[in-house]
Design a protein around this motif. Structure first.
Motif, mmCIF file in Angstrom:
data_model
loop_
_atom_site.group_PDB
_atom_site.id
_atom_site.type_symbol
_atom_site.label_atom_id
_atom_site.label_comp_id
_atom_site.label_asym_id
_atom_site.label_seq_id
_atom_site.Cartn_x
_atom_site.Cartn_y
_atom_site.Cartn_z
ATOM 1 N N LYS A 47 0.826 -1.223 0.000
ATOM 2 C CA LYS A 47 0.000 0.000 0.000
ATOM 3 C C LYS A 47 0.859 1.271 0.000
ATOM 4 O O LYS A 47 0.618 2.198 -0.768
ATOM 5 N N THR A 48 1.866 1.295 0.899
ATOM 6 C CA THR A 48 2.729 2.480 0.971
ATOM 7 C C THR A 48 3.506 2.655 -0.327
ATOM 8 O O THR A 48 3.649 3.772 -0.837
ATOM 9 N N THR A 49 3.955 1.519 -0.882
ATOM 10 C CA THR A 49 4.664 1.558 -2.165
ATOM 11 C C THR A 49 3.776 2.202 -3.227
ATOM 12 O O THR A 49 4.211 3.092 -3.961
ATOM 13 N N HIS A 196 -5.668 0.704 7.714
ATOM 14 C CA HIS A 196 -5.921 -0.675 8.151
ATOM 15 C C HIS A 196 -7.292 -0.764 8.796
ATOM 16 O O HIS A 196 -7.753 -1.841 9.132
ATOM 17 N N ARG A 214 0.613 -9.649 -0.927
ATOM 18 C CA ARG A 214 1.720 -9.409 -1.858
ATOM 19 C C ARG A 214 1.972 -10.604 -2.782
ATOM 20 O O ARG A 214 1.971 -11.732 -2.288
HETATM 21 N N1 LIG Z 1 12.889 0.150 -0.238
HETATM 22 C C1 LIG Z 1 12.564 -1.138 -0.209
HETATM 23 N N2 LIG Z 1 13.438 -2.099 -0.575
HETATM 24 C C2 LIG Z 1 13.104 -3.404 -0.554
HETATM 25 N N3 LIG Z 1 11.890 -3.854 -0.203
HETATM 26 C C3 LIG Z 1 10.975 -2.946 0.166
HETATM 27 C C4 LIG Z 1 11.260 -1.551 0.198
HETATM 28 N N4 LIG Z 1 10.146 -0.878 0.624
HETATM 29 C C5 LIG Z 1 9.211 -1.823 0.839
HETATM 30 N N5 LIG Z 1 9.694 -3.058 0.578
HETATM 31 C C6 LIG Z 1 8.958 -4.326 0.676
HETATM 32 O O1 LIG Z 1 7.788 -4.206 -0.090
HETATM 33 C C7 LIG Z 1 6.688 -4.856 0.542
HETATM 34 C C8 LIG Z 1 5.534 -3.881 0.673
HETATM 35 O O2 LIG Z 1 5.914 -2.819 1.535
HETATM 36 P P1 LIG Z 1 4.904 -1.598 1.818
HETATM 37 O O3 LIG Z 1 5.569 -0.708 2.778
HETATM 38 O O4 LIG Z 1 4.463 -1.028 0.527
HETATM 39 O O5 LIG Z 1 3.683 -2.399 2.501
HETATM 40 P P2 LIG Z 1 2.360 -1.850 3.198
HETATM 41 O O6 LIG Z 1 1.207 -2.512 2.512
HETATM 42 O O7 LIG Z 1 2.370 -0.374 3.242
HETATM 43 O O8 LIG Z 1 2.503 -2.462 4.668
HETATM 44 P P3 LIG Z 1 1.964 -1.876 6.076
HETATM 45 O O9 LIG Z 1 0.486 -2.123 6.078
HETATM 46 O O10 LIG Z 1 2.668 -2.725 7.071
HETATM 47 O O11 LIG Z 1 2.330 -0.424 6.162
HETATM 48 C C9 LIG Z 1 7.240 -5.391 1.866
HETATM 49 O O12 LIG Z 1 7.534 -6.749 1.699
HETATM 50 C C10 LIG Z 1 8.519 -4.601 2.092
HETATM 51 O O13 LIG Z 1 9.490 -5.390 2.748
#
Ligand SMILES: Nc1ncnc2c1ncn2[C@@H]1O[C@H](COP(=O)(O)OP(=O)(O)OP(=O)(O)O)[C@@H](O)[C@H]1O
Ligand SMILES: [Mg+2]
Length: 253
Positions: A47-49, A196, A214
């Motif tokens: 999501k953050t990505t 969330h 994922r």
């Molecule tokens: N800079 C990076 N380099 C390598 N892997 C990364 C990087 N940033 C995120 N990831 C990986 O990408 C995946 C998704 O990360 P992300 O932060 O987008 O998840 P999220 O859905 O926002 O999670 P949360 O709900 O915990 O915030 C994770 O497996 C994380 O380890």
């Protein structure tokens, strides 16, 4: 100036220790102008990505994002993009007032009218008596308020929020949601919120995008058509609880 968001065939792979990890897998999504859209999905699904790519803070591996028809980095120049992230990222050496001022300072020199706008926004988030306090002298909830005030002080027309209230107690979080809705009602920014919290997503959104684990794909898009303005009572309405249940079941599927 148009401020719709289109996302087409977005993929993102991170490389770590010579291994590739696919995080976003073919995300295609249209977000119309002035809509409030939430993104929900399991921890670590991407999501953050996705939000960082929408905001031009991260490049996708393939696919494209357009904000008002232009790439995010160009939109950053023409639009007022507001960001509020998981960790509130306030500058510790600046007072609450000076932190709120920061976003406006970047956009334009602050004159008397600008100072008035900042005072008004601080007042609306209940920080009038804490203007001179430093982040270390504020509670976590107050820091979240400073962060929100800072985001809205530039009257953003595109707003990207990533779990801005994740550290708050239930009641304060609900109050902050209501505050965001009232500020959003006035400013009408096209908004993307990562959360969330299932019931917050239903309370706030016009549309909820449910992601798979994922690598994230879009599992389902839920339309939420409760009338606006939405008030606290809505949270106890049977139709509201039915939507919460539907979203809960979708996530578990
Ligand atoms: N800079 C990076 N380099 C390598 N892997 C990364 C990087 N940033 C995120 N990831 C990986 O990408 C995946 C998704 O990360 P992300 O932060 O987008 O998840 P999220 O859905 O926002 O999670 P949360 O709900 O915990 O915030 C994770 O497996 C994380 O380890
Ligand atoms: Mg995240």
């Amino acid at each position: 100036m148009k401020k719709d968001i289109t996302i087409k065939g977005l993929k993102k792979t991170y490389s770590k220790n010579k291994e590739d990890v696919l995080v976003l897998d073919d995300i295609t999504l249209d977000i119309e102008e002035d809509r409030f859209v939430s993104i929900v999905g399991f921890t670590g699904c991407g999501k953050t990505t996705l939000l960082k790519i929408i905001g031009g803070l991260l490049e996708p591996s393939s696919g494209a994002v357009r904000i008002g028809g232009v790439p995010p980095r160009m939109a950053l120049k023409h639009h007022r993009l507001g960001f509020a992230f998981q960790e509130s990222s306030l500058l510790p050496w600046r007072s609450a007032f000076e932190n709120v001022r920061l976003s406006r300072e970047i956009c334009e020199p602050i004159d008397k009218a600008g100072r008035g706008i900042i005072y008004d926004i601080m007042d609306s988030v209940g920080l009038t008596n804490f203007k001179e306090f430093f982040p270390s002298e504020l509670s976590g909830g107050m820091r979240a308020c400073v962060s929100i005030a800072r985001t809205f002080s530039i009257s953003p027309n595109v707003l990207l929020m990533d779990e801005p209230f994740c550290h708050l107690d239930e009641i304060t979080r609900q109050k902050m949601n209501e505050l965001v809705l009232s500020l959003w009602d006035k400013s009408k920014a096209t908004t993307v919120l990562v959360t969330h919290n299932i019931s917050d997503a239903v309370f706030l959104s016009d549309k909820i995008v449910v992601l798979t684990k994922r690598p994230a794909k879009i599992k389902k898009i839920m339309e939420i058509d409760f009338a606006r303005p939405r008030t606290r009572d809505l949270r106890f309405d049977v139709s509201f609880l039915a939507k919460v249940r539907q979203l809960y079941d979708l996530l578990l599927e």
